[in-house]
Design a protein around this motif. Structure first.
Motif, PDB file in Angstrom:
ATOM      1  N   ALA A   1       0.856  -1.190   0.000  1.00  0.00           N
ATOM      2  CA  ALA A   1       0.000   0.000   0.000  1.00  0.00           C
ATOM      3  C   ALA A   1       0.892   1.240   0.000  1.00  0.00           C
ATOM      4  N   THR A   2       0.266   2.386  -0.184  1.00  0.00           N
ATOM      5  CA  THR A   2       0.964   3.660  -0.051  1.00  0.00           C
ATOM      6  C   THR A   2       0.911   4.056   1.419  1.00  0.00           C
ATOM      7  N   ILE A   3       2.057   4.279   2.016  1.00  0.00           N
ATOM      8  CA  ILE A   3       2.169   4.532   3.458  1.00  0.00           C
ATOM      9  C   ILE A   3       2.722   5.934   3.689  1.00  0.00           C
ATOM     10  N   ALA A   4       2.060   6.703   4.540  1.00  0.00           N
ATOM     11  CA  ALA A   4       2.502   8.054   4.897  1.00  0.00           C
ATOM     12  C   ALA A   4       3.762   7.988   5.758  1.00  0.00           C
ATOM     13  N   SER A   5       4.525   9.068   5.724  1.00  0.00           N
ATOM     14  CA  SER A   5       5.786   9.097   6.481  1.00  0.00           C
ATOM     15  C   SER A   5       5.560   8.923   7.981  1.00  0.00           C
ATOM     16  N   GLU A   6       4.449   9.418   8.504  1.00  0.00           N
ATOM     17  CA  GLU A   6       4.169   9.275   9.936  1.00  0.00           C
ATOM     18  C   GLU A   6       3.961   7.815  10.316  1.00  0.00           C
ATOM     19  N   GLU A   7       3.193   7.079   9.510  1.00  0.00           N
ATOM     20  CA  GLU A   7       2.961   5.655   9.795  1.00  0.00           C
ATOM     21  C   GLU A   7       4.248   4.858   9.631  1.00  0.00           C
ATOM     22  N   LEU A   8       5.000   5.181   8.608  1.00  0.00           N
ATOM     23  CA  LEU A   8       6.270   4.505   8.385  1.00  0.00           C
ATOM     24  C   LEU A   8       7.238   4.786   9.525  1.00  0.00           C
ATOM     25  N   ALA A   9       7.286   6.033   9.974  1.00  0.00           N
ATOM     26  CA  ALA A   9       8.159   6.404  11.090  1.00  0.00           C
ATOM     27  C   ALA A   9       7.768   5.651  12.356  1.00  0.00           C
ATOM     28  N   ASP A  10       6.469   5.477  12.583  1.00  0.00           N
ATOM     29  CA  ASP A  10       6.004   4.750  13.751  1.00  0.00           C
ATOM     30  C   ASP A  10       6.484   3.297  13.711  1.00  0.00           C
ATOM     31  N   ASN A  11       6.410   2.673  12.547  1.00  0.00           N
ATOM     32  CA  ASN A  11       6.837   1.280  12.433  1.00  0.00           C
ATOM     33  C   ASN A  11       8.344   1.141  12.563  1.00  0.00           C
ATOM     34  N   VAL A  12       9.092   2.080  12.004  1.00  0.00           N
ATOM     35  CA  VAL A  12      10.556   2.032  12.057  1.00  0.00           C
ATOM     36  C   VAL A  12      11.071   2.476  13.431  1.00  0.00           C
ATOM     37  N   CYS A  13      10.226   3.177  14.173  1.00  0.00           N
ATOM     38  CA  CYS A  13      10.591   3.705  15.493  1.00  0.00           C
ATOM     39  C   CYS A  13      11.601   4.847  15.365  1.00  0.00           C
ATOM     40  N   THR A  14      11.284   5.762  14.480  1.00  0.00           N
ATOM     41  CA  THR A  14      12.076   6.972  14.292  1.00  0.00           C
ATOM     42  C   THR A  14      11.107   8.111  14.034  1.00  0.00           C
ATOM     43  N   ASN A  15      11.601   9.254  13.618  1.00  0.00           N
ATOM     44  CA  ASN A  15      10.696  10.371  13.368  1.00  0.00           C
ATOM     45  C   ASN A  15      10.479  10.571  11.867  1.00  0.00           C
ATOM     46  N   PRO A  16       9.377  11.197  11.478  1.00  0.00           N
ATOM     47  CA  PRO A  16       9.050  11.373  10.062  1.00  0.00           C
ATOM     48  C   PRO A  16      10.109  12.139   9.266  1.00  0.00           C
ATOM     49  N   VAL A  17      10.838  13.038   9.916  1.00  0.00           N
ATOM     50  CA  VAL A  17      11.882  13.780   9.212  1.00  0.00           C
ATOM     51  C   VAL A  17      12.974  12.826   8.723  1.00  0.00           C
ATOM     52  N   CYS A  18      13.382  11.895   9.583  1.00  0.00           N
ATOM     53  CA  CYS A  18      14.386  10.893   9.181  1.00  0.00           C
ATOM     54  C   CYS A  18      13.860  10.046   8.031  1.00  0.00           C
ATOM     55  N   ILE A  19      12.600   9.653   8.121  1.00  0.00           N
ATOM     56  CA  ILE A  19      11.988   8.852   7.062  1.00  0.00           C
ATOM     57  C   ILE A  19      12.027   9.618   5.743  1.00  0.00           C
TER      58      ILE A  19
END
Length: 152
Positions: free
Chosen positions: A20-38
Motif C-alpha cells: 500500500a501507499t504509506i505516509a511518512s508518519e505511519e512509516l516512522a512509527d513502524n521504524v521507530c524513528t521520526n518522520p523527518v528521518c523517514i
C-alpha cells in the motif's frame, strides 16, 4: 552500517509487506524513528528508483520494484553508504622509513577491500530474502502472538 541504511531496509520491507501507499508518519512509527528521518532517507531511495511517492490526501511511499529485484547493495549505493572509514592515517609519506612512508597506502587498500567485500555480500541479499528471514524468525517463536496486524 549507518542508521540510514537500517531505516531504509526496514522501510522497504514494511512497504513491500503492506502492499500500500504509506505516509511518512505511519512509516516512522513502524521504524521507530521520526518522520523527518523517514523523509530524508526516502528521498534518496526515490532518486534511486526504489520507491515511488504520491502527493496529497492518501499520499506517501510505495515500493517501486519487486522485492526480489531490490538488493541491499542498491540501498547502500542509494544512500552513498560507506561501511568502513579510516579517519586517521599513521605515518608520513615524506619519511624515508618504509613503514612510515607506506602504511597509509596499505591501510587505504585494506579499507577499500573491506568496503568492496561488504558491498559484494549485500549484492546477494534482496528485500525478499530479508522478508523470508523475518518469516523464519516468526516460525521459530512458535507462533507467538503480538506485533502489528499487518505483519501477521
Amino acid at each position: 552500517m549507518t542508521s540510514e541504511f537500517a531505516i531504509a531496509v526496514h522501510a522497504l520491507v514494511f512497504l513491500d509487506r503492506s502492499n500500500a501507499t504509506i505516509a511518512s508518519e505511519e512509516l516512522a512509527d513502524n521504524v521507530c524513528t521520526n518522520p523527518v528521518c523517514i523523509r530524508r532517507v526516502m528521498g534518496k531511495l526515490k532518486k534511486a528508483g526504489l520507491i515511488e511517492t504520491r502527493e496529497g490526501m492518501g499520499g506517501g511511499y510505495r515500493i517501486a520494484k519487486a522485492n526480489s529485484d531490490i538488493t541491499l547493495r542498491q540501498i547502500s549505493d542509494a544512500l552513498e553508504n560507506t561501511f568502513v572509514k579510516a579517519s586517521w592515517r599513521s605515518g608520513n609519506p615524506d619519511k624515508k622509513c618504509l613503514v612510515a612512508s607506506g602504511m597509509s597506502v596499505v591501510m587505504d587498500e585494506l579499507v577499500t577491500g573491506m568496503n568492496r567485500s561488504c558491498n559484494d555480500y549485500l549484492e546477494r541479499i534482496t528485500i525478499q530474502k530479508v522478508e523470508e528471514r523475518l518469516t523464519a524468525l516468526k516460525e521459530e517463536k512458535d507462533n507467538e502472538t503480538g506485533g502489528c496486524l499487518s505483519c501477521q
